[in-house]
Design a protein around this motif. Structure first.
Motif, PDB file in Angstrom:
ATOM      1  N   SER A 173      48.308  56.419  48.845  1.00 18.28           N
ATOM      2  CA  SER A 173      47.651  57.177  49.920  1.00 18.28           C
ATOM      3  C   SER A 173      46.145  56.964  49.975  1.00 18.28           C
ATOM      4  CB  SER A 173      47.934  58.681  49.772  1.00 18.28           C
ATOM      5  OG  SER A 173      47.395  59.170  48.555  1.00 18.28           O
ATOM      6  N   ASN A 174      45.547  56.532  48.873  1.00 16.25           N
ATOM      7  CA  ASN A 174      44.099  56.315  48.829  1.00 16.25           C
ATOM      8  C   ASN A 174      43.838  54.817  49.009  1.00 16.25           C
ATOM      9  OD1 ASN A 174      41.378  55.926  48.077  1.00 16.25           O
ATOM     10  ND2 ASN A 174      41.428  57.766  46.793  1.00 16.25           N
ATOM     11  N   ARG A 175      43.574  54.428  50.243  1.00 16.43           N
ATOM     12  CA  ARG A 175      43.455  53.000  50.556  1.00 16.43           C
ATOM     13  C   ARG A 175      42.286  52.351  49.830  1.00 16.43           C
ATOM     14  NH1 ARG A 175      46.331  48.678  51.564  1.00 16.43           N
ATOM     15  NH2 ARG A 175      45.307  47.182  52.942  1.00 16.43           N
ATOM     16  N   SER A 176      41.155  53.036  49.778  1.00 17.64           N
ATOM     17  CA  SER A 176      39.981  52.441  49.130  1.00 17.64           C
ATOM     18  C   SER A 176      40.216  52.239  47.643  1.00 17.64           C
ATOM     19  CB  SER A 176      38.745  53.309  49.363  1.00 17.64           C
ATOM     20  OG  SER A 176      38.925  54.608  48.809  1.00 17.64           O
ATOM     21  N   LEU A 177      40.907  53.179  46.995  1.00 11.40           N
ATOM     22  CA  LEU A 177      41.232  53.015  45.575  1.00 11.40           C
ATOM     23  C   LEU A 177      42.176  51.836  45.379  1.00 11.40           C
ATOM     24  CD1 LEU A 177      41.274  53.904  42.606  1.00 11.40           C
ATOM     25  CD2 LEU A 177      43.150  55.447  43.193  1.00 11.40           C
ATOM     26  N   ALA A 178      43.220  51.744  46.211  1.00 11.91           N
ATOM     27  CA  ALA A 178      44.177  50.653  46.075  1.00 11.91           C
ATOM     28  C   ALA A 178      43.491  49.300  46.243  1.00 11.91           C
ATOM     29  CB  ALA A 178      45.303  50.810  47.093  1.00 11.91           C
ATOM     30  N   LEU A 179      42.575  49.197  47.208  1.00 13.56           N
ATOM     31  CA  LEU A 179      41.852  47.941  47.408  1.00 13.56           C
ATOM     32  C   LEU A 179      40.966  47.609  46.212  1.00 13.56           C
ATOM     33  CD1 LEU A 179      40.883  48.271  51.189  1.00 13.56           C
ATOM     34  CD2 LEU A 179      42.530  46.680  50.188  1.00 13.56           C
ATOM     35  N   ALA A 180      40.315  48.628  45.648  1.00 13.12           N
ATOM     36  CA  ALA A 180      39.447  48.397  44.492  1.00 13.12           C
ATOM     37  C   ALA A 180      40.262  47.948  43.277  1.00 13.12           C
ATOM     38  CB  ALA A 180      38.662  49.665  44.160  1.00 13.12           C
ATOM     39  N   LEU A 181      41.398  48.603  43.052  1.00  8.60           N
ATOM     40  CA  LEU A 181      42.266  48.195  41.951  1.00  8.60           C
ATOM     41  C   LEU A 181      42.753  46.759  42.159  1.00  8.60           C
ATOM     42  CD1 LEU A 181      44.479  51.403  41.507  1.00  8.60           C
ATOM     43  CD2 LEU A 181      42.562  50.682  40.079  1.00  8.60           C
ATOM     44  N   GLY A 182      43.147  46.453  43.387  1.00  5.80           N
ATOM     45  CA  GLY A 182      43.626  45.107  43.673  1.00  5.80           C
ATOM     46  C   GLY A 182      42.566  44.060  43.448  1.00  5.80           C
ATOM     47  N   GLU A 183      41.329  44.346  43.839  1.00  8.00           N
ATOM     48  CA  GLU A 183      40.250  43.375  43.628  1.00  8.00           C
ATOM     49  C   GLU A 183      39.951  43.207  42.137  1.00  8.00           C
ATOM     50  OE1 GLU A 183      37.733  40.437  44.247  1.00  8.00           O
ATOM     51  OE2 GLU A 183      39.064  41.327  45.751  1.00  8.00           O
ATOM     52  N   ASN A 184      39.988  44.306  41.378  1.00  9.81           N
ATOM     53  CA  ASN A 184      39.844  44.200  39.924  1.00  9.81           C
ATOM     54  C   ASN A 184      40.940  43.310  39.344  1.00  9.81           C
ATOM     55  OD1 ASN A 184      37.661  45.913  39.978  1.00  9.81           O
ATOM     56  ND2 ASN A 184      38.795  47.725  39.278  1.00  9.81           N
ATOM     57  N   GLY A 185      42.166  43.493  39.839  1.00  8.44           N
ATOM     58  CA  GLY A 185      43.280  42.691  39.349  1.00  8.44           C
ATOM     59  C   GLY A 185      43.112  41.220  39.652  1.00  8.44           C
ATOM     60  N   ARG A 186      42.614  40.927  40.840  1.00  9.28           N
ATOM     61  CA  ARG A 186      42.405  39.517  41.202  1.00  9.28           C
ATOM     62  C   ARG A 186      41.398  38.860  40.256  1.00  9.28           C
ATOM     63  NH1 ARG A 186      43.716  38.162  46.337  1.00  9.28           N
ATOM     64  NH2 ARG A 186      43.038  40.201  47.106  1.00  9.28           N
ATOM     65  N   ARG A 187      40.308  39.563  39.949  1.00  8.67           N
ATOM     66  CA  ARG A 187      39.311  39.012  39.014  1.00  8.67           C
ATOM     67  C   ARG A 187      39.900  38.864  37.617  1.00  8.67           C
ATOM     68  NH1 ARG A 187      35.675  42.569  41.720  1.00  8.67           N
ATOM     69  NH2 ARG A 187      35.862  44.055  39.997  1.00  8.67           N
ATOM     70  N   TYR A 188      40.694  39.841  37.205  1.00 10.04           N
ATOM     71  CA  TYR A 188      41.319  39.793  35.876  1.00 10.04           C
ATOM     72  C   TYR A 188      42.236  38.583  35.754  1.00 10.04           C
ATOM     73  CZ  TYR A 188      44.039  41.547  31.856  1.00 10.04           C
ATOM     74  OH  TYR A 188      44.659  41.695  30.633  1.00 10.04           O
ATOM     75  N   TYR A 189      43.007  38.314  36.809  1.00 14.24           N
ATOM     76  CA  TYR A 189      43.872  37.140  36.815  1.00 14.24           C
ATOM     77  C   TYR A 189      43.045  35.857  36.705  1.00 14.24           C
ATOM     78  CZ  TYR A 189      46.457  33.261  38.851  1.00 14.24           C
ATOM     79  OH  TYR A 189      46.992  32.022  39.074  1.00 14.24           O
ATOM     80  N   LEU A 190      42.013  35.724  37.517  1.00 11.20           N
ATOM     81  CA  LEU A 190      41.219  34.493  37.516  1.00 11.20           C
ATOM     82  C   LEU A 190      40.524  34.273  36.181  1.00 11.20           C
ATOM     83  CD1 LEU A 190      39.660  34.722  41.100  1.00 11.20           C
ATOM     84  CD2 LEU A 190      41.438  33.135  40.323  1.00 11.20           C
ATOM     85  N   ASP A 191      40.089  35.343  35.537  1.00 14.95           N
ATOM     86  CA  ASP A 191      39.379  35.227  34.263  1.00 14.95           C
ATOM     87  C   ASP A 191      40.306  34.950  33.088  1.00 14.95           C
ATOM     88  OD1 ASP A 191      37.014  35.709  35.556  1.00 14.95           O
ATOM     89  OD2 ASP A 191      36.870  37.823  34.952  1.00 14.95           O
ATOM     90  N   ASN A 192      41.576  35.375  33.192  1.00 18.43           N
ATOM     91  CA  ASN A 192      42.450  35.343  32.019  1.00 18.43           C
ATOM     92  C   ASN A 192      43.749  34.571  32.194  1.00 18.43           C
ATOM     93  OD1 ASN A 192      41.163  37.447  30.018  1.00 18.43           O
ATOM     94  ND2 ASN A 192      41.041  38.374  32.049  1.00 18.43           N
TER      95      ASN A 192
END
Length: 467
Positions: free
Chosen positions: A351-370
């Motif tokens: 329900s919190n779109r901004s939180l979901a987008l922030a989590l998703g962007e963190n995940g994308r960086r985590y994938y690229l780094d690791n």
């Protein structure tokens, strides 16, 4: 170099976690090295029935050599022996009998490794707890590299395995939690090891609408991908999700993709789309609100990594140390330990779109780094270069004790050994500059911080089938 990959099953249509992991690594290593896979004729991990023809073939760029399994698994015998070594005092011969009953038992495979080990520079053994890995490593310890894929279950407490963890040339761990657990049970800190995991081929394009049209999915949905069984937490997921729907005003759907070993609830908002292609999986990830990982037992969770690569948040079972640790290190997932937390984290992430987008962007960086393939490839090549430059080992793996010692019923139940192993998410790597110990939920954390169970205070442990 000539490299071997030794794994319990292997095939283009075998998509189990450790087996898919082994295939990915074999294919990546084959780009710069000569690679041969040594495996069994089994296709099914429950029966180990011989289904593939014995002998040699090529699968993609990799040469594969198959050996027959000498006997299928007897579930009653395996269950009986599992109870004996996990829950009662026992002897080392009981653990060896347990290993034989778990399988896949292939004397021909072990004999081949023993006879031809010297023709390989190194042999990568996948999945520590199986017959092929234990006996294969003992036959070729001086060139064995272990990819343990270890989960926090009682098998890790058996006395069979610490000498293996101490006797291999190197270990490629899936997670910081796996590394900490194995070091705690074996004291193998002197063995070269690196946390590496595995990458995935993320498509450059995916289409959520293509998945929706193909399976007639309308409206918002959360996604589960994997084997639908009790060990993966699916029974609890069904209970929690139906309870959530009863009290929620939002018509959220749960979409399940994978082979079902449990009955699927007959509910209009719970959809099972069966086993799907990789393209459909990534299309589904593109369209979902979040991926749910309800499993009690994981050594990594490839699909969680794929969800983060796609920029999607993950909702995970906090009772799995690895999943909780991944959520904390990535700042890309929420986790729950009971229904109250499940309902609240599911409500927030959908329900919190901004939180979901922030989590998703963190995940994308985590994938690229690791977990992007260049990162994974570099870790494997650095390990091979390190071992090649190191002097050969002077000793051998610790021998099994003598006839009488193997029969002394003095070993503690493996579940008691496991209960004494520290749990919870592993400390964050110091190199990242993050805290050395999680201090409660970071961005994307749970409403509840890491827990430390007292000895004997374990998580629910459904009966397992050697997975």
């Amino acid at each position: 170099m000539k490299l071997g990959v030794v794994v319990q099953r292997y095939g283009a249509d075998i998509n189990g976690g450790a087996e898919l992991h082994a295939r990915y690594i074999a294919e990546r290593l084959s780009r710069t090295h000569e690679v041969e896979v040594l495996t069994t004729c089994a296709r099914d991990y429950v029966t180990w029935r011989n289904e593939f023809p014995e002998g040699q073939e090529r699968i993609g760029p990799v040469a594969v050599r198959r050996f027959p399994v000498s006997r299928e698994r007897d579930p009653e015998e395996f269950g009986r022996r599992s109870f004996q070594v996990f829950e009662t005092p026992h002897a080392l011969v009981d653990e060896l009998a347990w290993l034989d009953s778990e399988g896949p038992t292939s004397p021909a495979l072990i004999a081949h490794i023993r006879q031809h080990a010297s023709t390989f520079d190194y042999l990568f053994f996948f999945s520590y707890r199986y017959h092929h890995a234990y006996h294969g490593i003992r036959a070729a310890a001086d060139r064995a590299i272990l990819v343990p894929t270890a989960e926090r279950d009682p098998a890790i407490g058996l006395a069979l395995f610490p000498p293996v963890f101490r006797g291999v040339r190197a270990i490629m761990y899936n997670s910081h939690e796996e590394q900490a657990m194995i070091r705690a049970v074996s004291g193998n800190d002197a063995v070269p090891g690196v946390v590496v995991g595995v990458g995935s081929d993320i498509p450059s394009q995916s289409a959520a609408e293509r998945f929706r049209r193909a399976y007639d999915i309308r409206g918002p949905f959360v996604l589960y991908v994997g084997r639908i069984d009790e060990n993966k937490g699916c029974r609890e997921l069904f209970q929690f999700f139906q309870q959530y729907l009863f009290t929620s005003q939002r018509p959220l759907q749960l979409v399940l993709a994978g082979k079902a070993l449990l009955p699927i609830p007959d509910h209009p908002l719970i959809r099972h789309v069966g086993f799907i292609s990789d393209q459909d999986k990534f299309d589904a990830l593109a369209g979902c609100e979040a991926l749910i990982m309800p499993s009690f037992y994981e050594s990594l969770s490839m699909v969680a990594i794929e969800a983060w690569a796609m920029g999607k948040p993950v909702l995970a079972n906090a009772r799995c140390d690895v999943l909780q640790g991944q959520c904390l290190r990535s700042n890309a997932g929420l986790f729950y330990a009971d229904y109250r937390e499940f309902a609240e984290t599911l409500r927030i992430v959908t329900s919190n779109r901004s939180l979901a987008l922030a989590l998703g962007e963190n995940g994308r960086r985590y994938y690229l780094d690791n977990y992007a393939w260049p990162v994974i490839d570099a870790k494997y090549h650095r390990m091979l270069d390190t071992l090649k430059a190191s002097p050969p080992p002077t000793g051998t793996i610790e021998p099994l004790p003598g006839w009488f010692a193997r029969r002394r019923g003095t070993l503690p139940p493996a579940s008691e050994v496991l209960a004494r192993v520290p749990d919870g998410p592993a400390p964050r790597p110091a190199a990242t500059g993050a805290r050395t110990r999680p201090e409660g939920p970071p961005r994307g954390g749970s409403s509840r911080g890491p827990r430390r169970r007292r000895p004997g205070q374990g998580r629910p442990a459904p009966a397992r089938q050697g997975r």
